[in-house]
Scaffold this motif. Structure first.
Motif, short mmCIF file in Angstrom:
data_model
loop_
_atom_site.label_atom_id
_atom_site.label_comp_id
_atom_site.label_asym_id
_atom_site.label_seq_id
_atom_site.Cartn_x
_atom_site.Cartn_y
_atom_site.Cartn_z
N GLU A 169 -1.18 -11.71 -4.09
CA GLU A 169 -0.99 -11.01 -2.76
C GLU A 169 -0.15 -11.60 -1.94
N ASN B 205 8.17 -4.10 -2.01
CA ASN B 205 9.15 -4.46 -3.05
C ASN B 205 10.24 -5.24 -2.60
N LEU C 25 5.14 1.07 0.17
CA LEU C 25 5.61 0.49 -0.97
C LEU C 25 5.87 -0.94 -0.74
N LYS D 288 6.09 -4.74 -5.98
CA LYS D 288 5.04 -5.48 -5.91
C LYS D 288 3.69 -4.69 -5.60
N GLY D 289 3.83 -3.43 -5.04
CA GLY D 289 2.53 -2.93 -4.82
C GLY D 289 2.45 -1.85 -3.70
N PHE D 290 1.24 -1.54 -3.30
CA PHE D 290 1.02 -0.66 -2.15
C PHE D 290 1.15 -1.46 -0.94
N LEU E 153 2.04 -10.42 -9.27
CA LEU E 153 1.05 -9.72 -8.87
C LEU E 153 -0.01 -10.86 -8.31
N ASN F 265 -1.94 5.96 2.51
CA ASN F 265 -1.30 4.81 1.71
C ASN F 265 -0.09 5.14 1.11
N TRP G 12 -1.91 -3.29 0.02
CA TRP G 12 -2.34 -4.71 -0.50
C TRP G 12 -1.60 -5.98 0.35
#
Length: 309
Positions: free
Chosen positions: A186, A86, A84, A114-116, A184, A81, A119
């Motif tokens: 998806e 972004n 990233l 944004k996240g991993f 936040l 994981n 996601w």
């Protein structure tokens, strides 16, 4: 231009060439998690990725609609994981009142994380938002894919397309502070990795389907010719930051979106289906919007006796 993809089938990772047509059969080659990333950082660039797929040896044939088949985001490192999601905001010329000068000094656009990578969602998978969004906005974007080598040097792999769904209504309530909350939601991404330089021209249409019918439709463009900022400038500035050069990191970098449903006064609702047809490149991203469940009560969190739960 070469296009490759990775997928999982019956618990094993595979890779293949091209964008499969509806009803077609895929030729899949077994690969290990990280095998294509290793080929990228060991070689000269995207052109080595296509050559990394074996032409001979073990392979399987799988129907496109096989329920055991699931595509993956390009180069996604599922074991670690270490990835990233972004991107940049406000990058398109349509959001400026002038054209950039040819020798204009670069000013970095706003940026978000944004996240991993885990996601990310694929075409036809639902996208979950907060339970009570203010005003949702779909965003068709070019996504650049990078993989860092063990010395922390970013290697450009190619590009694909994504839908950075977000709550623009929440963002506009407090643009300088609430944008991270607005992001936040998806995000979807196409599994097809185009092994070439970032595209100059990208065009297509967005259709919002509701109750089986068309509720809204509009055009978009998101190639380099639609951007106010130059892509090399944005990438060079971003990778000045050591945290984004962590060894082994795969970076999905979203380049920003044109005006869309919100700018036309249309509101996306729970259950709507967003269909992003990137017609210039033969890619379709379709995802249903799902409002998430309300936040559960936190267990074990201490509260003053006078404060209601």
């Amino acid at each position: 231009m070469s296009i490759i993809f990775e997928c999982e089938y019956q618990g094993r990772r595979y890779a293949g060439h091209g964008i499969p047509a509806t009803g077609s059969t895929l030729t899949l080659f077994p690969v290990a998690d990280g095998q294509l990333r290793a080929a990228l950082v060991a070689g000269r660039g995207p052109e080595d990725l296509g050559a990394a797929l074996p032409g001979d040896g073990e392979r399987i044939e799988v129907a496109l609609g096989d329920p055991g088949l699931r595509f993956l985001p390009p180069l996604l490192p599922t074991a670690s994981n270490n990835s990233l999601v972004n991107g940049f905001m406000g990058t398109h010329r349509s959001k400026f009142d002038r054209a950039p000068e040819p020798d204009e000094e670069f000013t970095p656009p706003n940026y978000y994380i944004k996240g991993f990578g885990s996601w990310l969602r694929l075409p036809d998978e639902p996208l979950t938002t907060q339970s009570d969004p203010v005003w949702l906005l779909e965003e068709p974007e070019v996504v650049l894919v990078y993989a860092n080598d063990e010395q922390g040097v970013p290697h450009y792999a190619g590009y694909t397309f994504g839908n950075d769904l977000n709550d623009i209504g929440l963002h506009l309530k407090n643009p300088w502070a609430w944008t991270p909350y607005a992001k936040l939601c998806e995000t979807s991404i196409a599994p097809w990795l185009f092994l070439g330089t970032p595209p100059e021209t990208v065009t297509g249409t967005v259709t919002i389907e509701r109750d089986g019918g068309q509720a809204w439709r509009g055009d978009f463009s998101c190639g380099a010719d639609s951007l106010f900022h130059r892509i090399p400038d944005m990438a060079d500035y971003l990778f000045r930051h050591p945290l984004l050069r962590r060894p082994g990191l795969v970076n999905y970098l979203f380049l920003g979106a044109d005006k869309a449903t919100y700018h036309d006064g249309f509101r996306i609702e729970n259950g709507d289906r967003m269909v992003l047809d990137v017609s210039s490149h033969g890619v379709v991203l379709a995802n249903e919007v799902r409002y998430g469940a309300a936040a559960p009560e936190q267990h074990g969190f201490p509260r003053p006796e006078s404060e209601p739960a």
